[in-house]
Design a protein around this motif. Structure first.
Motif, short mmCIF file in Angstrom:
data_model
loop_
_atom_site.label_atom_id
_atom_site.label_comp_id
_atom_site.label_asym_id
_atom_site.label_seq_id
_atom_site.Cartn_x
_atom_site.Cartn_y
_atom_site.Cartn_z
N GLN A 4 0.84 -1.19 0.00
CA GLN A 4 0.00 0.00 0.00
C GLN A 4 0.88 1.24 0.00
O GLN A 4 1.91 1.27 0.67
CB GLN A 4 -0.92 0.01 1.23
N PHE A 29 -0.15 4.96 -10.14
CA PHE A 29 0.15 3.53 -10.14
C PHE A 29 1.65 3.28 -10.28
O PHE A 29 2.22 2.43 -9.59
CB PHE A 29 -0.61 2.81 -11.27
N ARG A 33 4.23 1.30 -7.66
CA ARG A 33 5.08 0.15 -8.02
C ARG A 33 6.54 0.45 -7.72
O ARG A 33 7.27 -0.41 -7.23
CB ARG A 33 4.90 -0.22 -9.50
N ILE A 75 -3.11 3.57 -2.60
CA ILE A 75 -2.95 2.73 -3.79
C ILE A 75 -2.55 1.35 -3.31
O ILE A 75 -1.50 1.17 -2.70
CB ILE A 75 -1.90 3.31 -4.75
N GLN A 76 -3.41 0.39 -3.57
CA GLN A 76 -3.17 -0.99 -3.20
C GLN A 76 -2.64 -1.73 -4.42
O GLN A 76 -3.22 -1.63 -5.50
CB GLN A 76 -4.45 -1.65 -2.69
N SER A 77 -1.55 -2.46 -4.23
CA SER A 77 -0.93 -3.19 -5.34
C SER A 77 -0.70 -4.63 -4.95
O SER A 77 -0.33 -4.92 -3.80
CB SER A 77 0.43 -2.56 -5.70
N PHE A 89 0.42 -6.74 -12.43
CA PHE A 89 -0.04 -6.13 -11.19
C PHE A 89 -1.54 -5.87 -11.25
O PHE A 89 -2.05 -5.47 -12.30
CB PHE A 89 0.64 -4.76 -10.97
N GLN A 91 -3.87 -3.21 -9.41
CA GLN A 91 -3.73 -2.03 -8.57
C GLN A 91 -5.08 -1.34 -8.44
O GLN A 91 -5.86 -1.28 -9.40
CB GLN A 91 -2.69 -1.08 -9.15
N SER A 103 -9.40 1.07 -10.76
CA SER A 103 -8.74 -0.23 -10.68
C SER A 103 -8.05 -0.48 -12.02
O SER A 103 -8.50 -0.01 -13.06
CB SER A 103 -9.73 -1.34 -10.35
#
Length: 133
Positions: A4, A29, A33, A75-77, A89, A91, A103
């Motif tokens: 995150q 994004f 990363r 941002i969840q990855s 990925f 995301q 998303s």
């Protein structure tokens, strides 16, 4: 196990209405990363010294709701596919109220920057990715 990363929406990220311009989500994004790679112990400038880069090959992005000026976004990855020279990925950008805003599924390839041809992900990085998949 994923990663995150928080990011604040600045004025420069928005359009005249104070809503994030859609292309800027791709930048968010990318930053997430990069920070994840950094957290795993790899700096991209070190990769560049060896002519190694990660390039985006494909993006599939859905906009669900707008992000707005001055919001603090999460941002969840997560890595959903890992191969010898590429990874995919998933995301998601989440609002402060836990609303899913954007998303994306993003395919990234490892390349030799001199030839721009695919190359195997360096073993130490691949092992770190395997650890978090």
């Amino acid at each position: 196990m994923g990663h995150q990363h928080s990011i604040r929406v600045y004025y420069e990220d928005t359009d005249a209405g104070g809503i994030v311009y859609y292309a800027n989500y791709l930048k968010f994004f990318e930053r997430a990363r990069t920070e994840w790679l950094r957290n795993l112990g790899t700096e991209q400038d070190e990769l560049l010294e060896h002519s190694i880069g990660f390039v985006v090959k494909r993006v599939e992005m859905d906009n669900h709701a707008p992000a707005r000026f001055n919001q603090l976004l999460c941002i969840q990855s997560e890595i959903v596919e890992l191969k010898r020279a590429s990874l995919v990925f998933k995301q998601t950008i989440i609002s402060p109220s836990d609303t899913r805003l954007v998303s994306a599924i993003i395919k990234v390839a490892c390349v030799n920057l001199s030839s721009m041809k695919p190359q195997a992900i360096p073993a130490n990085i691949l092992e770190e990715f395997k650890r978090v998949v």
